[in-house]
Scaffold this active site. Structure first.
Site, PDB file in Angstrom:
ATOM      1  CG  HIS A 121      25.659  47.970  46.522  1.00 61.43           C
ATOM      2  ND1 HIS A 121      25.328  47.115  45.497  1.00 61.43           N
ATOM      3  CD2 HIS A 121      26.038  47.177  47.555  1.00 61.43           C
ATOM      4  CE1 HIS A 121      25.514  45.866  45.889  1.00 61.43           C
ATOM      5  NE2 HIS A 121      25.934  45.875  47.143  1.00 61.43           N
ATOM      6  CG  ASP A 181      25.390  41.905  47.055  1.00 59.98           C
ATOM      7  OD1 ASP A 181      25.305  43.107  47.345  1.00 59.98           O
ATOM      8  OD2 ASP A 181      26.461  41.364  46.699  1.00 59.98           O
ATOM      9  CD  GLU A 239      29.462  47.082  47.116  1.00 57.31           C
ATOM     10  OE1 GLU A 239      30.028  46.689  48.144  1.00 57.31           O
ATOM     11  OE2 GLU A 239      29.067  46.297  46.233  1.00 57.31           O
ATOM     12  CD  GLU A 240      28.350  43.747  44.157  1.00 59.68           C
ATOM     13  OE1 GLU A 240      29.493  43.376  44.458  1.00 59.68           O
ATOM     14  OE2 GLU A 240      27.327  43.384  44.771  1.00 59.68           O
ATOM     15  CG  ASP A 242      26.155  45.665  50.602  1.00 65.69           C
ATOM     16  OD1 ASP A 242      25.378  44.915  49.981  1.00 65.69           O
ATOM     17  OD2 ASP A 242      27.325  45.898  50.240  1.00 65.69           O
ATOM     18  CG  HIS A 296      28.833  38.585  44.226  1.00 67.98           C
ATOM     19  ND1 HIS A 296      30.099  39.091  44.398  1.00 67.98           N
ATOM     20  CD2 HIS A 296      27.998  39.522  44.713  1.00 67.98           C
ATOM     21  CE1 HIS A 296      30.044  40.289  44.972  1.00 67.98           C
ATOM     22  NE2 HIS A 296      28.767  40.564  45.177  1.00 67.98           N
TER      23      HIS A 296
HETATM   24  N1  DPN Z   1      30.168  44.378  49.575  1.00 67.73           N
HETATM   25  C1  DPN Z   1      29.179  43.364  49.476  1.00 67.73           C
HETATM   26  C2  DPN Z   1      28.994  43.022  48.052  1.00 67.73           C
HETATM   27  O1  DPN Z   1      28.307  43.787  47.445  1.00 67.73           O
HETATM   28  O2  DPN Z   1      29.526  42.055  47.539  1.00 67.73           O
HETATM   29  C3  DPN Z   1      29.322  42.223  50.376  1.00 67.73           C
HETATM   30  C4  DPN Z   1      29.455  42.647  51.805  1.00 67.73           C
HETATM   31  C5  DPN Z   1      28.583  43.570  52.349  1.00 67.73           C
HETATM   32  C6  DPN Z   1      30.439  42.126  52.578  1.00 67.73           C
HETATM   33  C7  DPN Z   1      28.735  43.975  53.662  1.00 67.73           C
HETATM   34  C8  DPN Z   1      30.594  42.518  53.863  1.00 67.73           C
HETATM   35  C9  DPN Z   1      29.732  43.437  54.402  1.00 67.73           C
HETATM   36 ZN    ZN Z   2      26.561  44.285  48.158  1.00 66.35          ZN
END
Ligand code: DPN
Ligand code: ZN
Length: 310
Positions: A113, A125, A159-160, A188, A280
């Site tokens: 993402h 991230d 994605e978030e 990610d 985040h």
């Molecule tokens: N989904 C991710 C995020 O963008 O906050 C965090 C994440 C990534 C958690 C991959 C677990 C595995």
């Molecule tokens: Zn992420």
């Protein structure tokens, strides 16, 4: 380079001469230069700085990120397409980039993402996965890689906010086009400042692929890096593909989870601290990246792609 050296060393141990080793080594994945990946991260940081500090869905920094990645891929000869969708009253975008050639009935897809949260620039991230995928894509062209399979990259929006872009993309495919995608690799968060080396577990999610898991593990083994399996479940964009029955895999260096002392022993870093203390948050800047983890994961992305698509 380290993967090539390991391969050459393995061949020499089995008695193969350097001249004989040249042919298989030529098929091996290129070393990804982490400085190039870091330069892409600097671009994402500049884009956030110029757009209110983030690259979030519905904010100008997101579209600027899409346009910048697209420009780099267009210049390298990829066939790119921006797919729009609407979420939460704002337009979101996915960037799809096809590498010319290969069997269109046998597609290998890689993605991550491109959006950040609103609270920060989202450099670990997921600038890290996004920048690494971009550099691997550019190196396909630079090395004139001619895989048997067709290779497609995706940079996902929103994605978030619940895997919106990747889900929209998968839902937009016909049943036939979906069945043409034989593998999806997701990246990610690949440069966490207190990194773990996690590979998505094939057993921990629907349609996780043991072959992809083992290919990613082999990439780390070639770098002499120990890994652990992780069940990322529905936490990133691979989930949309897995739900559609597409085999998935991926790597991850950790988010808000806490590094154990056993993990600090084998990976270094600080036990009792989060893998990414800036997860985040506004401090997820270019200072929030471990260059070694970024480098290793980029090399593993390349090795997995070369092995899967060749
Ligand atoms: N989904 C991710 C995020 O963008 O906050 C965090 C994440 C990534 C958690 C991959 C677990 C595995
Ligand atoms: Zn992420």
């Amino acid at each position: 380079m380290r993967i090539l050296i390991a391969l050459a060393a393995a061949l020499m141990v089995t008695g193969t001469t350097a001249a004989q080793a040249a042919a298989p080594a030529a098929l091996a994945a290129p070393n990804i230069n982490v400085a190039n990946v870091q330069a892409h991260l600097n671009q994402f940081q500049s884009i956030a700085n110029a757009n209110g500090g983030n690259r979030a869905h519905g904010r100008p920094g997101y579209l600027a990120s899409i346009n910048w990645v697209k420009g780099r891929l267009d210049a390298a000869g990829f066939t790119t397409r921006v797919q729009s969708f609407t979420y939460n009253g704002a337009t979101g975008y996915n960037l799809i980039a096809d590498y010319p050639g290969g069997d269109l009935n046998n597609v290998v897809m890689l993605g991550g993402h491109l959006d950040s949260v609103t609270s920060g620039p989202g450099i670990n991230d997921n600038g890290t996965g996004s920048a690494s995928l971009l550099e691997v894509a550019l190196q396909m062209k630079a090395t004139n890689f001619q895989p048997t399979k067709h290779v497609r990259f995706g940079w996902w929006g929103a994605e978030e906010l619940g895997l919106r872009g990747s889900t929209f993309y998968v839902n937009s495919l016909s049943t036939t086009d979906r069945s043409r995608i034989k593998a999806y690799l997701n990246f990610d968060m690949t440069g966490s400042p207190n990194p773990g080396y996690f590979v998505y577990s094939a057993s921990g999610q629907p349609s996780g692929s043991l072959a992809l898991q083992q290919r990613l593990q082999a990439g780390f083994t070639a770098l002499n890096v120990q890994t652990e399996l992780t069940s990322v479940g529905g936490r990133s964009d691979h989930a949309a593909f897995a739900r559609a029955g597409i085999p998935v895999g991926g790597t991850f260096t950790g988010a808000e989870g806490i590094k154990t002392s056993a993990q600090a022993q084998k990976w270094g870093g600080t036990a009792g601290q989060a893998y990414d203390r800036c997860y985040h948050r506004s401090c997820d800047t270019t200072s929030n990246v471990n260059a070694t983890a970024l480098d290793r994961n980029a090399d593993v992305i390349a090795s997995a792609l070369w092995a899967t698509a060749a």
